[in-house]
Design a protein around this motif. Structure first.
Motif, PDB file in Angstrom:
ATOM      1  N   ALA A  11       0.821  -1.210   0.000  1.00 34.57           N
ATOM      2  CA  ALA A  11       0.000   0.000   0.000  1.00 34.57           C
ATOM      3  C   ALA A  11       0.855   1.260   0.000  1.00 34.57           C
ATOM      4  O   ALA A  11       0.502   2.261  -0.619  1.00 34.57           O
ATOM      5  N   ASP A  54       0.143   3.983  -2.860  1.00 34.85           N
ATOM      6  CA  ASP A  54      -0.649   5.098  -2.339  1.00 34.85           C
ATOM      7  C   ASP A  54      -0.592   6.301  -3.268  1.00 34.85           C
ATOM      8  O   ASP A  54       0.473   6.798  -3.596  1.00 34.85           O
ATOM      9  N   SER A  80      -6.849  -3.210   2.241  1.00 34.56           N
ATOM     10  CA  SER A  80      -6.096  -2.020   1.851  1.00 34.56           C
ATOM     11  C   SER A  80      -6.006  -1.929   0.335  1.00 34.56           C
ATOM     12  O   SER A  80      -6.190  -0.858  -0.253  1.00 34.56           O
ATOM     13  N   ALA A  86      -7.996  -3.333  -1.859  1.00 33.29           N
ATOM     14  CA  ALA A  86      -9.324  -3.060  -2.398  1.00 33.29           C
ATOM     15  C   ALA A  86      -9.661  -1.586  -2.249  1.00 33.29           C
ATOM     16  O   ALA A  86     -10.239  -0.970  -3.149  1.00 33.29           O
ATOM     17  N   TYR A  87      -9.256  -1.010  -1.134  1.00 33.52           N
ATOM     18  CA  TYR A  87      -9.540   0.399  -0.891  1.00 33.52           C
ATOM     19  C   TYR A  87      -8.844   1.267  -1.924  1.00 33.52           C
ATOM     20  O   TYR A  87      -9.425   2.191  -2.491  1.00 33.52           O
ATOM     21  N   LEU A  88      -7.573   0.933  -2.195  1.00 31.26           N
ATOM     22  CA  LEU A  88      -6.823   1.726  -3.165  1.00 31.26           C
ATOM     23  C   LEU A  88      -7.432   1.592  -4.558  1.00 31.26           C
ATOM     24  O   LEU A  88      -7.521   2.564  -5.306  1.00 31.26           O
ATOM     25  N   ARG A 127     -10.591   3.620  -5.095  1.00 38.30           N
ATOM     26  CA  ARG A 127     -10.427   5.062  -5.271  1.00 38.30           C
ATOM     27  C   ARG A 127     -10.686   5.491  -6.704  1.00 38.30           C
ATOM     28  O   ARG A 127     -11.048   6.638  -6.962  1.00 38.30           O
ATOM     29  N   ALA A 148     -15.154  -2.154   0.196  1.00 36.76           N
ATOM     30  CA  ALA A 148     -14.221  -1.040   0.035  1.00 36.76           C
ATOM     31  C   ALA A 148     -14.901   0.149  -0.638  1.00 36.76           C
ATOM     32  O   ALA A 148     -14.729   1.292  -0.220  1.00 36.76           O
TER      33      ALA A 148
END
Lengths: 393, 266
Positions: free
Chosen positions: A47, A51, A79, A81-83, A86, A114
């Protein structure tokens, strides 16, 4: 575009070591749809390097749908999946829909968790620039409230104390005796040791100063006055404040945290009567006794030093003490002790009862109790000094 | 790459021949227990049977007097510190009371393991923490609350969010639904199921809540007579011939929970 998945096995074969250690992605535009091809391990270890990259790259693109092609993802965690999610938000305009076109059920669930987090409400901001001023204001208010509340506590305590004195049956004998042991007996050795050394140091100072003009014998006056009137009392009070106040606050505070105080109240027990009055009585009893012991050991310290450094024999020391200092100075010291004992007990109990749910407040309150008690003891002692001076005692 | 040492195919947690004793008091003797990848195992046992001690032993908070504990097929005592650290990051624990750090907000609590073990930026850490808060079903405002401002159920959720901070593979839950109302307990069960699906979790939970045993556990391990007497599906365990097990699963509470659970799955 369709040839891409076909290339994959060859590509993967070539880059096995690379793929095993890093996460990469490629973007592809197809009409109004952005297709994200992540590959490798999209986990929290990666990540850091990922990022911001995806979000920055998609910010120049205009699209309405996002498709995720997960076929080359080796590992995906929240993490990662979150990125990836976005991409939905950070385009020129926010995407209207998204879809995981290839991927396992687990990856789909993870992506939907996410995306709902990414699209969720912005969390509230933590700190503001004016917080520092607010804190100063709060501290001022808190200081004032502390003062008022301590006074209110004192008043409440006196009412309950008077009630208990009228009905002495309601005194908790066992608790009081055990507290006197904790507050008084257990503290006696340390109080006496400290006082002994203080007395000795005063005598040494006197020996140095007074010998130069041949008035060594006055060191008896010096030791006698200072130990009896002030030092023994103050040393004992400060020690008791440090030792017993912290204990009072911590024990009552942890009772408060475990709802024992609430249980008492519900059962119809008066917390002041059960917790505060016994501690106050213990301090009232222990403080004069401890002070007396401190006076004696302080004088003993002075006596030994006088004997060793200035050849003042113990007989001479005691004679001089009796003649020049007298027993009334001991009473002057002792008369202050019940006040100090009460101050110490009340402050310790009040801070204990003011503990709230958190562990931090227990520590804070214990510190406050000790600081307040020492401050109050020294302040009241100064008041006494003025009073005695005015009365000519 | 710390993960290179972890074999994800091996059973995440395995205990063999565990002996635990406090002085002359033997708690576990010759205890064998294994958790397979991807399952939810419920650990039950009477009060004082040593469930919490077993949990502590498996977490590595307590060294057993005998026997071995293996994580992902590797003996815990023989792990080098680096692998041990990597494996620790693969485990998340929800303690009974949440065990949140009371001097930190919920968000900071969740950021603690991230800050300790990863090199991601604080901003991303905050966002990931907020995502975890969202995933466990807490309102976004709770990010800046302190544990003392949270209710019991919220504390458990926040504790779970912290346990999930590093996306562990193995999650230990100590009485996750104790002290929650039935609605909250149900929601928590659903949450665990959802998270398992999303995050590929293996879950070991110590519980007394029969409803959650029936609703979400794949296997139930019974700790009686100082060992795991049986660890199998509910149907098999409830037929097991042991007075305590019979009483546990044959009691009125159990029957009520069973019928409720049966209805739900229909």
């Amino acid at each position: 575009m369709k040839t891409k998945p076909l290339d994959l096995p060859v590509l993967a074969l070539h880059r096995v070591p690379m793929l095993a250690t890093t996460a990469e992605y490629s973007l592809e535009m197809k009409g109004e749809t952005l297709i994200v091809h992540p590959c490798g391990r999209w986990t929290i270890e990666e990540a850091g390097q990922l990022d911001g990259r995806l979000a920055k790259e998609v910010s120049k693109l205009t699209y309405r749908h996002v498709d995720y092609d997960m076929s080359r993802v080796e590992e995906l965690d929240t993490s990662g999946a979150y990125l990836l999610a976005r991409a939905i938000r950070y385009g020129v305009t926010e995407a209207e829909s998204w879809n995981v076109c290839t991927g396992s059920q687990g990856q789909k669930t993870l992506m939907s968790a996410a995306t709902s987090a990414v699209l969720g409400q912005e969390p509230v901001a933590g700190r503001q620039w004016y917080d520092a001023f607010a804190r100063v204001g709060q501290a001022t208010l808190r200081f004032w409230n502390e003062l008022v509340e301590t006074m209110a506590f004192l008043g409440h305590f006196f009412v309950v104390f008077a009630k208990v004195l009228v009905k002495p049956k309601r005194l908790r004998g066992k608790a009081i005796v055990s507290l006197i042991e904790q507050v008084g007996l257990d503290a006696a050795p340390i109080v006496m040791t400290l006082s002994f050394f203080i007395g000795a140091v005063i005598a040494y100072m006197g020996a140095n100063l007074l010998a130069s003009f041949g008035a060594s014998v006055f060191m008896v006056d010096l030791v006698g006055f200072s130990v009896l009137r002030e030092l023994a009392v103050i040393i004992t009070a400060i020690l008791l404040a440090g030792r017993s106040d912290s204990a009072f606050t911590a024990s009552i505070g942890s009772m408060k945290m475990r709802q024992e105080i609430d249980a008492m109240t519900v059962m119809g027990l008066d917390t002041y009567e059960v917790l505060v009055v016994p501690r106050a009585i213990a301090c009232l009893v222990a403080m004069p006794i401890l002070t007396f012991l401190a006076m004696m050991s302080g004088l003993a310290g002075g006596l030994i030093v006088a004997w060793a450094t200035a050849d003042i024999s113990p007989i001479l020391f005691l004679n001089r003490l009796n003649y020049a200092v007298g027993v009334e100075n001991m009473w002057v010291g002792l008369v202050k002790t019940p006040f100090f004992g009460l101050i110490i007990a009340v402050i310790g109990c009040r801070q204990g009862l003011a503990v709230s749910g958190s562990v931090e407040s227990l520590g804070q309150r214990t510190t406050t109790a000790v600081v307040q008690a020492i401050f109050a003891v020294i302040f009241v002692n100064a008041m006494f000094a003025i009073l005695f001076y005015q009365l000519g005692i | 790459m710390p993960d290179a040492h972890i074999n994800s195919d091996a059973p995440p947690m395995e205990a063999r021949g565990i002996l635990t004793q406090f002085g002359p008091n033997v708690i576990h003797e010759n205890l064998d227990f294994m958790v397979h990848t991807g399952e939810i195992v419920g650990l039950v046992g009477g009060s004082g049977s040593g469930k919490s001690v077993l949990l502590n032993t498996m977490l590595g908070l307590k060294e057993p007097e005998g026997g071995v504990v293996r994580y992902f097929g590797q003996n815990r005592d023989e792990l080098d510190p680096e692998t041990r650290r990597a494996i620790n990051n693969e485990m998340g624990v929800l303690f009974q009371g949440g065990a949140l750090f009371s001097s930190m907000t919920v968000r900071e609590n969740i950021m603690v393991p991230m800050r300790e073990h990863t090199d991601i930026s604080p901003a991303l850490m905050r966002e990931l923490a907020d995502m975890k808060i969202h995933m466990v079903g807490l309102p976004p405002e709770s990010a800046i609350l302190y544990p003392s401002d949270l209710s019991g159920g919220m504390k458990k959720r926040a504790g779970l969010a912290r346990a999930l901070a590093l996306d562990p593979k193995l999650l230990f839950l100590d009485e996750p639904t104790a002290g929650l109302d039935p609605i909250g307990a149900n929601a928590f069960d659903e949450l665990i199921l959802g998270l398992r699906e999303a995050m590929d979790l293996t879950v070991l939970m110590v519980t007394h809540d029969l409803d959650s045993l029936y609703a979400i556990c794949d296997r139930i391990a019974v700790l009686v007579d100082k060992r795991i007497a049986i660890a199998d599906s509910l149907a098999v365990v409830s037929e097991y011939d042991h007075p305590w097990v019979q009483e546990y699963f044959g009691g009125p509470r159990s029957r009520a929970a069973l019928s409720a659970g049966g209805k739900k799955s229909d």
